[in-house]
Design an enzyme around this catalytic site. Structure first.
Site, short mmCIF file in Angstrom:
data_model
loop_
_atom_site.label_atom_id
_atom_site.label_comp_id
_atom_site.label_asym_id
_atom_site.label_seq_id
_atom_site.Cartn_x
_atom_site.Cartn_y
_atom_site.Cartn_z
N ARG A 93 1.23 -1.15 0.24
CA ARG A 93 0.10 0.04 -0.18
C ARG A 93 0.88 1.20 -0.42
O ARG A 93 1.88 0.69 0.02
CB ARG A 93 -0.64 0.53 0.99
CG ARG A 93 -2.30 -1.44 1.24
CD ARG A 93 -3.00 -0.33 0.16
NE ARG A 93 -3.92 -1.63 0.27
CZ ARG A 93 -4.23 -2.63 -1.35
NH1 ARG A 93 -3.29 -2.84 -1.66
NH2 ARG A 93 -5.50 -3.16 -0.63
N HIS A 129 -1.74 1.43 -9.59
CA HIS A 129 -2.23 -0.38 -8.71
C HIS A 129 -2.93 -0.19 -9.28
O HIS A 129 -4.26 -1.26 -9.48
CB HIS A 129 -3.56 1.24 -7.69
CG HIS A 129 -3.72 0.12 -6.33
ND1 HIS A 129 -3.19 0.80 -4.81
CD2 HIS A 129 -3.99 -1.17 -5.89
CE1 HIS A 129 -3.87 -0.21 -4.12
NE2 HIS A 129 -4.13 -1.89 -5.14
N1 NAP Z 1 -0.95 -3.94 -5.50
C1 NAP Z 1 -1.83 -4.34 -5.84
O1 NAP Z 1 -2.73 -4.92 -6.83
C2 NAP Z 1 -2.33 -5.53 -4.77
C3 NAP Z 1 -3.41 -6.26 -4.30
C4 NAP Z 1 -3.34 -7.79 -3.76
C5 NAP Z 1 -2.52 -6.98 -2.78
N2 NAP Z 1 -2.23 -6.27 -2.37
C6 NAP Z 1 -1.30 -5.82 -1.35
O2 NAP Z 1 -1.24 -6.68 -0.96
C7 NAP Z 1 -0.55 -7.24 0.66
C8 NAP Z 1 -1.17 -8.74 1.17
O3 NAP Z 1 -1.67 -9.70 0.86
P1 NAP Z 1 -1.42 -11.45 1.17
O4 NAP Z 1 -3.18 -11.43 0.14
O5 NAP Z 1 -0.36 -11.98 0.82
O6 NAP Z 1 -1.68 -10.80 2.69
P2 NAP Z 1 -2.17 -12.63 3.69
O7 NAP Z 1 -1.69 -13.89 2.46
O8 NAP Z 1 -2.22 -11.78 5.11
O9 NAP Z 1 -0.84 -12.42 3.53
C9 NAP Z 1 0.80 -11.15 4.89
C10 NAP Z 1 1.66 -11.68 4.87
O10 NAP Z 1 2.13 -10.53 5.84
C11 NAP Z 1 2.71 -10.96 7.29
N3 NAP Z 1 3.27 -9.50 7.73
C12 NAP Z 1 2.09 -8.80 8.52
N4 NAP Z 1 2.42 -7.84 9.28
C13 NAP Z 1 3.87 -8.13 9.40
C14 NAP Z 1 4.64 -7.31 9.39
N5 NAP Z 1 4.27 -6.54 10.96
N6 NAP Z 1 5.29 -7.72 9.87
C15 NAP Z 1 6.13 -8.94 9.23
N7 NAP Z 1 4.68 -9.52 8.37
C16 NAP Z 1 4.00 -8.88 7.98
C17 NAP Z 1 1.48 -11.96 7.74
O11 NAP Z 1 2.68 -12.85 9.20
P3 NAP Z 1 2.61 -13.31 8.98
O12 NAP Z 1 1.26 -14.44 8.74
O13 NAP Z 1 2.59 -14.15 10.79
O14 NAP Z 1 0.55 -13.30 10.37
C18 NAP Z 1 1.23 -12.87 6.12
O15 NAP Z 1 2.39 -13.48 6.34
C19 NAP Z 1 -2.28 -7.05 1.16
O16 NAP Z 1 -2.72 -6.76 2.31
C20 NAP Z 1 -2.38 -5.46 0.11
O17 NAP Z 1 -1.89 -4.41 1.15
C21 NAP Z 1 -2.31 -4.89 -3.36
#
Ligand code: NAP
Length: 308
Positions: A223, A271
């Site tokens: 983000r 985005h």
């Molecule tokens: N640019 C775009 O088009 C786009 C599209 C989709 C998503 N996104 C972004 O990508 C993000 C990730 O998506 P996802 O589906 O992969 O999410 P996810 O499956 O929930 O994975 C998030 C990961 O981040 C880790 N994490 C959370 N807080 C942390 C911290 N403080 N320190 C270190 N690691 C941390 C989590 O660890 P734990 O498992 O240990 O909790 C988890 O492994 C979304 O939240 C969104 O912001 C962007």
């Protein structure tokens, strides 16, 4: 019982057709048409809707149509409503494509060549193989792991950093704030794939950039608020970071006149790193609705206290 879809009309029509076949008893409405508000049990959308509890007293689940849920502040979700984010193969596949492309752009100096072309210059920069570079991913969730799998096929050395411990084949994994410095010290290219939470807001800052090897590349697909924008400009100016690929910015669309528009070290996209694919996402939604009805845990159920 009904479901209200809020978002892109073309995607809504695809979902409506799939739902009509799979769930003929669930009436499907396109926002702002909600039918009988007292019959609305599910909403799928991207933008928060004010006064959810008062407007939709029977609402059970708010489905985010995207992977992130930082747009929904916990106080917006009534206690009786579950918040579920979108985990579907189309998002992971398109994100892995984007991150691979952005990594190769940095690895093969494409921004420098774009600048050279604009100036009519023809200068070669030494080429290193992928095996000579280490790529580090912050956030080893669904999307981080999908990206690492693709990058591994190209031969890059891989690192990952995550809140809880992870063991991933071919990836040197680091855990939590205590290991952040060791992780960063080896990342030639750093990719942010974290959710936006109180802990991760502003994490891409001057104090992080100085821990990277001199001249590192940065990709932010998390983000915009993960990045302290003036700190990136300073790091590019000093050469601590040589080039950045940004798919997200603090204010979107990026305002006219913002220095990122014309910066020679920055490649911008609006985005679009990944996008929910309506056909695969509809199947995931239908499965989650079935799970909800059967009292099973839904895939992507958000922990509101944790923020993702
Ligand atoms: N640019 C775009 O088009 C786009 C599209 C989709 C998503 N996104 C972004 O990508 C993000 C990730 O998506 P996802 O589906 O992969 O999410 P996810 O499956 O929930 O994975 C998030 C990961 O981040 C880790 N994490 C959370 N807080 C942390 C911290 N403080 N320190 C270190 N690691 C941390 C989590 O660890 P734990 O498992 O240990 O909790 C988890 O492994 C979304 O939240 C969104 O912001 C962007």
């Amino acid at each position: 019982m009904s479901i209200v879809f809020q978002g892109d009309a073309a995607r809504g029509r695809i979902w409506q057709d799939i739902f009509a076949e799979a769930e003929p008893d669930l009436s499907f409405h396109h926002w702002p048409d909600v039918g009988d508000p007292e019959a609305v049990t599910y909403i799928v959308g991207w933008k928060p809707i004010p006064d959810l509890a008062a407007r939709f007293p029977a609402l059970k689940v708010m489905f985010s149509s995207g992977a992130g849920v930082d747009q929904f502040a916990p106080h917006m979700i009534p206690d009786s409503v579950s918040l579920v984010r979108m985990i579907e193969p189309g998002i992971a596949a398109t994100m892995a494509e984007y991150v691979t492309l952005a990594t190769l752009l940095l690895h093969r100096n494409f921004k420098a060549y774009a600048n050279q072309q604009a100036e009519g210059r023809w200068e070669q920069i030494r080429v290193y193989p992928a095996t000579a570079r280490t790529v580090g991913v912050m956030g080893l969730g669904n999307l981080g792991q999908a990206a690492l799998t693709q990058l591994g096929h190209l031969g890059f050395k891989l690192r990952g950093w995550n809140r809880s411990p992870r063991a991933l084949d071919g990836v040197e994994c680091f855990t939590g704030p205590a290991e952040l410095g060791s992780f960063l010290s080896g990342c030639d290219i750093l990719i942010c794939m974290l959710p936006l939470t109180d802990e991760t807001r502003g994490i891409l800052s001057a104090s992080l950039f100085v821990q990277l090897p001199q001249g590192a590349g940065l990709i932010n697909v998390g983000r915009g608020a993960h990045l302290v924008e003036p700190d990136l400009l300073a790091a590019l100016e000093s050469g601590q970071v040589t080039s950045a690929v940004l798919d997200v910015t603090d204010v979107e669309p990026l305002p006219p006149g913002h220095p990122f528009w014309t910066h020679p070290g920055i490649t911008l996209t609006p985005h679009i790193a990944s996008m929910t694919q309506p056909e695969t996402a509809a199947r995931v939604l239908l499965d989650n609705i079935r799970r909800h009805r059967d009292g099973e845990t839904m895939i992507g159920l958000v922990d509101l206290g944790r923020g993702y």
